[in-house]
Design a protein around this motif. Structure first.
Motif, PDB file in Angstrom:
ATOM      1  N   UNK A 131      14.202   7.304  -6.894  1.00 20.56           N
ATOM      2  CA  UNK A 131      13.818   8.417  -6.015  1.00 20.56           C
ATOM      3  C   UNK A 131      13.695   9.723  -6.781  1.00 20.56           C
ATOM      4  N   UNK A 132      12.970  10.686  -6.231  1.00 22.88           N
ATOM      5  CA  UNK A 132      12.824  11.986  -6.901  1.00 22.88           C
ATOM      6  C   UNK A 132      14.165  12.695  -7.016  1.00 22.88           C
ATOM      7  N   UNK A 133      14.300  13.495  -8.053  1.00 17.73           N
ATOM      8  CA  UNK A 133      15.523  14.263  -8.266  1.00 17.73           C
ATOM      9  C   UNK A 133      15.359  15.661  -7.677  1.00 17.73           C
ATOM     10  N   UNK A 145       7.452  23.578  -8.013  1.00 12.83           N
ATOM     11  CA  UNK A 145       6.545  23.101  -6.975  1.00 12.83           C
ATOM     12  C   UNK A 145       5.990  21.732  -7.307  1.00 12.83           C
ATOM     13  N   UNK A 146       5.641  21.505  -8.585  1.00  8.89           N
ATOM     14  CA  UNK A 146       5.029  20.246  -9.003  1.00  8.89           C
ATOM     15  C   UNK A 146       5.851  19.588 -10.115  1.00  8.89           C
ATOM     16  N   UNK A 147       5.681  18.269 -10.235  1.00  6.55           N
ATOM     17  CA  UNK A 147       6.157  17.546 -11.402  1.00  6.55           C
ATOM     18  C   UNK A 147       7.602  17.119 -11.375  1.00  6.55           C
ATOM     19  N   UNK A 148       7.957  16.213 -10.450  1.00  5.35           N
ATOM     20  CA  UNK A 148       9.322  15.703 -10.435  1.00  5.35           C
ATOM     21  C   UNK A 148       9.532  14.758 -11.618  1.00  5.35           C
ATOM     22  N   UNK A 149      10.526  15.023 -12.479  1.00  7.41           N
ATOM     23  CA  UNK A 149      10.693  14.210 -13.694  1.00  7.41           C
ATOM     24  C   UNK A 149      11.034  12.747 -13.419  1.00  7.41           C
ATOM     25  N   UNK A 150      11.460  12.409 -12.217  1.00  8.65           N
ATOM     26  CA  UNK A 150      11.737  11.009 -11.896  1.00  8.65           C
ATOM     27  C   UNK A 150      10.467  10.160 -12.003  1.00  8.65           C
ATOM     28  N   UNK A 151       9.293  10.799 -11.909  1.00 10.67           N
ATOM     29  CA  UNK A 151       8.035  10.078 -12.072  1.00 10.67           C
ATOM     30  C   UNK A 151       7.964   9.408 -13.435  1.00 10.67           C
ATOM     31  N   UNK A 152       8.461  10.090 -14.461  1.00  9.75           N
ATOM     32  CA  UNK A 152       8.410   9.535 -15.812  1.00  9.75           C
ATOM     33  C   UNK A 152       9.273   8.277 -15.920  1.00  9.75           C
TER      34      UNK A 152
END
Length: 409
Positions: free
Chosen positions: A81-83, A88-95
């Motif tokens: 899940x997102x942290x 506004x953009x770019x949740x590092x959990x995506x990586x």
């Protein structure tokens, strides 16, 4: 369009970037890959004309395998899940999600595809990995959507998917992909890649609108004039790609529709869905497929080859001049309010947005008149504004005539 998807034998190689300069765009537009890509989109479109996403269509085992693969990717995102973040953009959990995908995608493709198709995995894998955004920028755009379209087209070219799968691919498989893309965009706050903002068709997708217009081009009671209506979008999103895109826009954007989605507002003035469909193909060719910032990231291999095309398909927009250097449009004199270096709106290479359909009229006391949502075929009735001590209603101004040309300049 059928011959473009004939199964062929290939000496597979890892797909890689090959367009390194703006001058090479002409090579791309004259290539076999260009004809194959657009021919595939139109072939899928032709097979979903008049059909709904909810229609019962035959779904083969192989098609279901790709849908299951996408569901696996979505489950990965639920495990990661997102942290909490302030940006506004770019949740590092995506990586973390993309890293897990990269580590497992080869094994997953080997499980999904029968043994006879395993030699193609080295070429298929880069397309699939590029279909969900960029690791560095945590963004998503039409180039990533394009990578997935190429991935699915490759599955047809190697024979894993067949002619009988086209309707299911257009209605079920791509629906699963677009849903996953939206899920990732929202969960990880992915930034639009290369968006032109309000002057773009959409921040993230384009092919989804083409498929949606194809669906609606036959036996559709709803008209393009319903495009700005959020209630109609919510009602029809389960049946049509186009309205599913619109419902998502209404969900993530606020304010007047003509301000945050001006190109779609212009399209709502077109009378027929068939014209919307052909206009979107032309617009896609002019605003996406000939843009170096998009095509420089496009992957090419044995299937999507930059070899010169032997057959030129009949595709809307063939009369458009080939891409080339963009020259400023000369002006007779300065326009008040224009900064030095700006060019006329709509000019090739202009810094200003193109002129299109006029926005709704403003009231006599200032501000845009609020309006009641309209059903297909109904007009857009302004709500009277009560102003002044006497409660005088300002006169109702007529709606301006919309533009009916969605072909880009």
């Amino acid at each position: 369009m059928e011959t473009i998807l004939e199964v062929e034998k290939y000496d597979f190689l890892p797909a890689a970037k090959k367009i390194t300069s703006a001058a090479a765009i002409q090579e791309w537009e004259a290539s076999h890959a260009y004809q194959l890509y657009l021919g595939f989109i139109m072939s899928i479109s032709e097979n979903i004309v008049g059909k709904k996403l909810t229609d019962e269509v035959p779904v083969s085992e192989n098609c279901n395998r790709i849908i299951d693969l996408l569901n696996t990717f979505k489950n990965y995102s639920l495990e990661l899940p997102p942290v909490e973040m302030q940006a506004r953009y770019g949740n590092p959990a995506y990586r973390d999600w993309l890293e897990k995908l990269e580590n497992s995608v080869e094994d997953l493709l080997e499980t999904t595809l029968p043994q006879e198709y395993h030699p193609a995995i080295q070429e298929l894998m880069p397309y699939l990995l590029d279909s969900f955004g960029n690791w560095t920028r945590i963004d998503y755009g039409t180039g990533h959507e394009m990578a997935f379209v190429m991935f699915v087209c490759c599955l047809f070219k190697i024979g894993f998917l067949t002619e009988a799968d086209k309707a299911a691919v257009g209605l079920k498989l791509f629906d699963a992909y677009f849903d996953l893309a939206r899920h990732l965009q929202q969960s990880y706050r992915m930034e639009p890649a290369g968006s032109m903002g309000v002057w773009n068709l959409d921040d993230y997708q384009f092919v989804a609108f083409i498929f949606g217009a194809a669906q609606l081009s036959k036996n559709s009671r709803v008209k393009p004039k319903s495009i700005p209506d959020p209630e109609i979008a919510d009602l029809l999103k389960k049946d049509f790609h186009f309205y599913k895109c619109l419902a998502y826009i209404h969900q993530v954007k606020t304010g007047p529709f003509h301000e945050h989605s001006n190109q779609l507002w212009n399209i709502s003035g077109v009378q027929l869905w068939t014209k919307v469909y052909t206009g979107l193909i032309k617009m896609y060719r002019a605003e996406v497929l000939c843009k170096f910032p998009v095509i420089q990231h496009t992957l090419f291999g044995a299937i999507f080859s930059l070899d010169a095309a032997k057959v030129k398909l009949d595709i809307p927009g063939n009369d458009r001049p080939p891409a080339g250097p963009r020259m400023p449009v000369p002006m007779a004199g300065p326009i008040p309010g224009m900064m030095p270096g700006m060019m006329m709106p709509g000019a090739a290479g202009s810094m200003l947005p193109p002129m299109g359909r006029m926005p709704p009229p403003t009231s006599a006391v200032g501000g845009t008149m609020p309006s009641i949502g309209r059903m297909p075929g109904a007009g857009k009735a302004p709500i009277p504004l009560i102003t002044g001590a006497a409660g005088i209603n300002p006169p109702t101004l007529p709606q301006p005539k919309p533009s009916t040309d969605i072909t880009p300049p």
